[in-house]
Scaffold this motif. Structure first.
Motif, mmCIF file in Angstrom:
data_model
loop_
_atom_site.group_PDB
_atom_site.id
_atom_site.type_symbol
_atom_site.label_atom_id
_atom_site.label_comp_id
_atom_site.label_asym_id
_atom_site.label_seq_id
_atom_site.Cartn_x
_atom_site.Cartn_y
_atom_site.Cartn_z
ATOM 1 N N VAL A 40 0.811 -1.218 0.000
ATOM 2 C CA VAL A 40 0.000 0.000 0.000
ATOM 3 C C VAL A 40 0.847 1.273 0.000
ATOM 4 O O VAL A 40 0.506 2.258 -0.660
ATOM 5 C CB VAL A 40 -0.960 -0.006 1.212
ATOM 6 C CG1 VAL A 40 -1.781 1.273 1.272
ATOM 7 C CG2 VAL A 40 -1.873 -1.223 1.148
ATOM 8 N N LEU A 41 1.940 1.261 0.744
ATOM 9 C CA LEU A 41 2.749 2.480 0.871
ATOM 10 C C LEU A 41 3.188 3.065 -0.467
ATOM 11 O O LEU A 41 3.118 4.291 -0.651
ATOM 12 C CB LEU A 41 3.963 2.229 1.760
ATOM 13 C CG LEU A 41 3.713 2.035 3.254
ATOM 14 C CD1 LEU A 41 5.040 2.019 4.004
ATOM 15 C CD2 LEU A 41 2.814 3.110 3.819
ATOM 16 N N PRO A 42 3.663 2.252 -1.432
ATOM 17 C CA PRO A 42 4.043 2.857 -2.713
ATOM 18 C C PRO A 42 2.875 3.545 -3.411
ATOM 19 O O PRO A 42 3.068 4.569 -4.080
ATOM 20 C CB PRO A 42 4.559 1.661 -3.530
ATOM 21 C CG PRO A 42 4.948 0.648 -2.524
ATOM 22 C CD PRO A 42 3.983 0.813 -1.389
ATOM 23 N N LEU A 43 1.669 2.999 -3.259
ATOM 24 C CA LEU A 43 0.496 3.606 -3.891
ATOM 25 C C LEU A 43 0.168 4.949 -3.251
ATOM 26 O O LEU A 43 -0.113 5.928 -3.948
ATOM 27 C CB LEU A 43 -0.702 2.666 -3.779
ATOM 28 C CG LEU A 43 -0.541 1.283 -4.416
ATOM 29 C CD1 LEU A 43 -1.787 0.438 -4.171
ATOM 30 C CD2 LEU A 43 -0.264 1.413 -5.907
ATOM 31 N N VAL A 44 0.225 4.998 -1.918
ATOM 32 C CA VAL A 44 -0.079 6.247 -1.207
ATOM 33 C C VAL A 44 0.981 7.295 -1.506
ATOM 34 O O VAL A 44 0.671 8.452 -1.807
ATOM 35 C CB VAL A 44 -0.193 5.990 0.309
ATOM 36 C CG1 VAL A 44 -0.396 7.309 1.066
ATOM 37 C CG2 VAL A 44 -1.336 5.030 0.609
ATOM 38 N N ALA A 45 2.251 6.886 -1.434
ATOM 39 C CA ALA A 45 3.334 7.836 -1.699
ATOM 40 C C ALA A 45 3.317 8.304 -3.149
ATOM 41 O O ALA A 45 3.499 9.492 -3.436
ATOM 42 C CB ALA A 45 4.679 7.204 -1.358
ATOM 43 N N GLY A 46 3.082 7.378 -4.076
ATOM 44 C CA GLY A 46 3.049 7.740 -5.482
ATOM 45 C C GLY A 46 1.905 8.689 -5.809
ATOM 46 O O GLY A 46 2.081 9.661 -6.562
ATOM 47 N N PHE A 47 0.740 8.430 -5.240
ATOM 48 C CA PHE A 47 -0.405 9.330 -5.444
ATOM 49 C C PHE A 47 -0.103 10.708 -4.883
ATOM 50 O O PHE A 47 -0.417 11.729 -5.507
ATOM 51 C CB PHE A 47 -1.642 8.738 -4.763
ATOM 52 C CG PHE A 47 -2.831 9.647 -4.771
ATOM 53 C CD1 PHE A 47 -3.627 9.771 -5.899
ATOM 54 C CD2 PHE A 47 -3.164 10.393 -3.649
ATOM 55 C CE1 PHE A 47 -4.720 10.619 -5.914
ATOM 56 C CE2 PHE A 47 -4.248 11.244 -3.644
ATOM 57 C CZ PHE A 47 -5.040 11.351 -4.785
ATOM 58 N N SER A 48 0.529 10.744 -3.723
ATOM 59 C CA SER A 48 0.842 12.027 -3.084
ATOM 60 C C SER A 48 1.848 12.825 -3.907
ATOM 61 O O SER A 48 1.718 14.043 -4.046
ATOM 62 C CB SER A 48 1.379 11.782 -1.670
ATOM 63 O OG SER A 48 0.434 11.084 -0.882
ATOM 64 N N VAL A 49 2.844 12.129 -4.461
ATOM 65 C CA VAL A 49 3.816 12.806 -5.319
ATOM 66 C C VAL A 49 3.141 13.333 -6.579
ATOM 67 O O VAL A 49 3.434 14.439 -7.049
ATOM 68 C CB VAL A 49 4.979 11.854 -5.662
ATOM 69 C CG1 VAL A 49 5.828 12.410 -6.803
ATOM 70 C CG2 VAL A 49 5.851 11.620 -4.441
ATOM 71 N N ALA A 50 2.214 12.555 -7.119
ATOM 72 C CA ALA A 50 1.503 12.999 -8.308
ATOM 73 C C ALA A 50 0.684 14.258 -8.033
ATOM 74 O O ALA A 50 0.538 15.121 -8.904
ATOM 75 C CB ALA A 50 0.593 11.885 -8.817
ATOM 76 N N ARG A 51 0.172 14.387 -6.816
ATOM 77 C CA ARG A 51 -0.629 15.557 -6.464
ATOM 78 C C ARG A 51 0.221 16.757 -6.051
ATOM 79 O O ARG A 51 -0.095 17.898 -6.383
ATOM 80 C CB ARG A 51 -1.596 15.201 -5.319
ATOM 81 C CG ARG A 51 -2.696 14.226 -5.695
ATOM 82 C CD ARG A 51 -3.674 14.815 -6.697
ATOM 83 N NE ARG A 51 -4.411 15.933 -6.155
ATOM 84 C CZ ARG A 51 -5.582 15.833 -5.532
ATOM 85 N NH1 ARG A 51 -6.134 14.639 -5.368
ATOM 86 N NH2 ARG A 51 -6.193 16.902 -5.088
#
Length: 203
Positions: free
Chosen positions: A113-124
């Motif tokens: 899950v962490l890569p998905l949360v971090a990746g989404f946050s970086v995208a935003r």
């Protein structure tokens, strides 16, 4: 969604991640011990939580580096082992150890899950190109702290040997220094370069 764009993170994500950490942190402390907080992947839970609420580009970028490739390799090793019994990389054998309570092993699913949360946050929020330097410094500090203060049997951050296996081919100090150099080069630099490349391709 532009990797260089600004944007606020949704409240539901912040609340959901907060609830996760409130459940996960005491569970780890009670079942495994607080020494395990020094694992870089465990530190990512705390730092990503702060990064989400602060909407800190630097913190979420650092945790993107910390979890993207590590989480992918963890998923690959655990997934192949689940299907075939073979660990192509190593390091997830504990997930299949019946001597470890299932509830403890399930706590490690956050690696997915962490890569998905971090990746989404970086995208935003956008990617901070200084994240590599900051995450490298954090990694060096965490490795040295694990080497100095944790039980060697736990092999936190693999300071006793890679993939959970003790090493004997290098003196301890030389091995730890090598680990400090290799970790960011192999696990962070590829993600950093790929993210910068993707950002340059964005309109």
């Amino acid at each position: 969604m532009s990797l260089g764009g600004q944007g606020r993170l949704p409240t539901w994500l912040k609340l959901a991640f907060t609830l996760w950490v409130l459940f996960w942190a005491p569970s780890v402390a009670l079942r495994i011990g607080v020494q395990n907080y020094l694992w870089l992947c465990n530190l990512a839970n705390f730092l990503l939580l702060v990064g989400l609420w602060a909407e800190s580009r630097r913190l979420v970028s650092m945790q993107w580096l910390a979890t993207a490739l590590v989480g992918g390799l963890w998923a690959l090793d655990a997934g192949v082992a689940w299907l075939s019994g073979w660990h192509p990389i190593g390091g997830t054998q504990y997930m299949f150890d019946a001597g470890i309570p299932l509830s403890v092993r399930l706590l490690s699913l956050y690696h997915l899950v962490l890569p998905l949360v971090a990746g989404f946050s970086v995208a935003r929020l956008g990617y901070d190109h200084w994240a590599l330097a900051w995450q490298t410094a954090l990694t060096w500090a965490a490795i040295l702290a694990a080497w100095a203060f944790t039980d060697p049997a736990r092999n936190v951050n693999w300071v006793e040997g890679p993939f959970g296996t003790p090493q004997a081919w290098l003196p301890d100090g030389v091995y730890v220094l090598t680990l400090m150099l290799v970790w960011p080069l192999l696990l962070y630099l590829p993600v950093h370069l790929a993210t910068l490349s993707l950002r340059r391709r964005q309109p």
